[in-house]
Scaffold this active site. Structure first.
Site, PDB file in Angstrom:
ATOM      1  N   HIS A 117      -5.808   1.502  -4.514  1.00 41.34           N
ATOM      2  CA  HIS A 117      -4.965   1.010  -3.415  1.00 41.34           C
ATOM      3  C   HIS A 117      -4.491  -0.404  -3.705  1.00 41.34           C
ATOM      4  CE1 HIS A 117      -8.077  -1.484  -0.952  1.00 41.34           C
ATOM      5  NE2 HIS A 117      -8.485  -1.401  -2.194  1.00 41.34           N
ATOM      6  N   HIS A 145      -2.772   1.457   6.719  1.00 43.17           N
ATOM      7  CA  HIS A 145      -3.140   1.309   5.311  1.00 43.17           C
ATOM      8  C   HIS A 145      -3.345   2.687   4.684  1.00 43.17           C
ATOM      9  CE1 HIS A 145      -4.407  -0.838   1.776  1.00 43.17           C
ATOM     10  NE2 HIS A 145      -5.506  -0.129   1.704  1.00 43.17           N
ATOM     11  N   CYS A 196       0.810  -1.213   0.000  1.00 42.81           N
ATOM     12  CA  CYS A 196       0.000   0.000   0.000  1.00 42.81           C
ATOM     13  C   CYS A 196       0.847   1.268   0.000  1.00 42.81           C
ATOM     14  CB  CYS A 196      -0.994  -0.012   1.174  1.00 42.81           C
ATOM     15  SG  CYS A 196      -0.284   0.164   2.814  1.00 42.81           S
TER      16      CYS A 196
END
Length: 346
Positions: free
Chosen positions: A321, A309, A261
């Site tokens: 993402h 994240h 990420c």
């Protein structure tokens, strides 16, 4: 079993506001990472999905989310540790490089004093010095001794300054050496967990295949990406992020063939000439806070209270993402997950 369309992961619809508080000291990160090492053993040994005769899609999906949200923070800490270790090693090496020539200067300075100057400075008897100087008048000998004495005194003062500088640099290097040693041990322990982490990721992937099949749960690009083109550096970053859709997630990767990420955000903004750290929490610290109302394509969207994240806003209520292993880079609705805050690199 029949394939089902993916359902939104349980517990990801609520949006949390930005958290506040003073940043933790850098030294506390070591204990945080060590705690994560201990914790991951519990995750990997006690987090297995209970066996069901025929688990529902929702049950398996909830378990995948629970397990992954325990694993991803460890992965992000691993990235932070590697990054900090490289920086501290570089600092320690730079100080060591400055200390090395100082010792050479000390040796050279002492050599310049010479045997005669040392004997004169120590006050050895006149006959010994006179023998060294040759047959000269007492007045000449005394004059030369005074010169030698001044030379030795000045030389010792120069040596003392160099020694003081060397010792000061060594004092600065000592805590860096200690930190490097601690980080090295932490990195080694985290590396030992890599096989366990990958084994757990493989298990999660098998669950996903069982639920969704190899399609990953739906279209990867359900809307235009980006929805609008912002131009400038943000335009470069968002176009790059959109172009990575479909590439695989690999933890610790920052391209060009796979990403995690924070690695995707790092690579996208690097194309625009902006440097970001390879860690979601650190990216939050180095980006300017923006409100939801001011979001524009290229901004970063941070999720979960521990900031483990991050995705990129691409407009129209969507983000791009790298979510987790076995799932390619894709778009999702911005509110699909508990939002922590928004950041804008510059």
């Amino acid at each position: 079993m029949a394939h089902h369309a993916p359902r939104p992961p349980s517990g990801r619809s609520a949006t949390a506001g930005p958290t506040t508080g003073a940043p933790r000291p850098r030294w506390s990160r070591i204990t945080t990472v060590l705690a994560a090492i201990i914790g991951v053993g519990v995750v990997l040994t006690g987090g297995a999905t209970a066996a069901h005769a025929d688990p529902s899609v929702a049950e398996i999906e909830r378990q995948i989310d629970q397990d992954w949200n325990k694993l991803e923070p460890v992965i992000e800490r691993h990235n932070a540790t590697r990054q900090e270790l490289a920086a501290k090693r570089k600092q320690a090496d730079a100080l060591a490089a400055r200390i090395k020539p100082l010792q050479l200067r000390i040796d050279q300075a002492m050599d310049k004093v010479g045997v005669l100057a040392v004997r004169a400075y120590k006050g050895e008897n006149l006959s010994t010095v006179n023998a060294l100087l040759g047959s000269q008048s007492p007045g000449d000998v005394v004059g030369q001794l005074e010169l030698l004495d001044r030379f030795a005194h000045n030389q010792q003062a120069d040596v003392a300054q160099v020694v003081d500088l060397r010792d000061e640099l060594a004092r600065q290097k000592a805590p860096l050496d200690e930190l490097v040693a601690q980080l090295t041990r932490t990195e080694a322990q985290l590396s030992e967990k890599k096989k366990q982490i990958n084994t757990e990721i493989d298990r999660l992937q098998k669950l996903r295949i069982k639920v969704y099949g190899n399609g990953g749960g739906g279209p990867l690009r359900p809307a235009p990406c980006p929805a609008t083109y912002p131009g400038g550096a943000a335009g470069v970053a968002v176009k790059f992020a959109c172009a990575q859709i479909g590439k695989p997630y690999v933890w610790g990767a920052d391209g060009p063939d796979s990403y995690d990420c924070s690695g995707l955000m790092l690579a996208a903004w690097a194309k625009a000439g902006v440097s970001l750290p390879h860690n979601a929490a650190q990216q939050r610290r180095v980006t300017k806070t923006v409100s939801r109302a001011d979001l524009r394509p290229g901004d970063l969207v941070f999720y979960y209270s521990d900031l483990h994240h991050v995705g990129m806003y691409v407009g129209g209520g969507w983000v791009v993402h790298a979510s987790q292993a076995g799932v390619p880079i894709k778009m999702k609705k911005v509110d699909d997950g508990p939002i922590h805050s928004f950041g804008r690199p510059d």
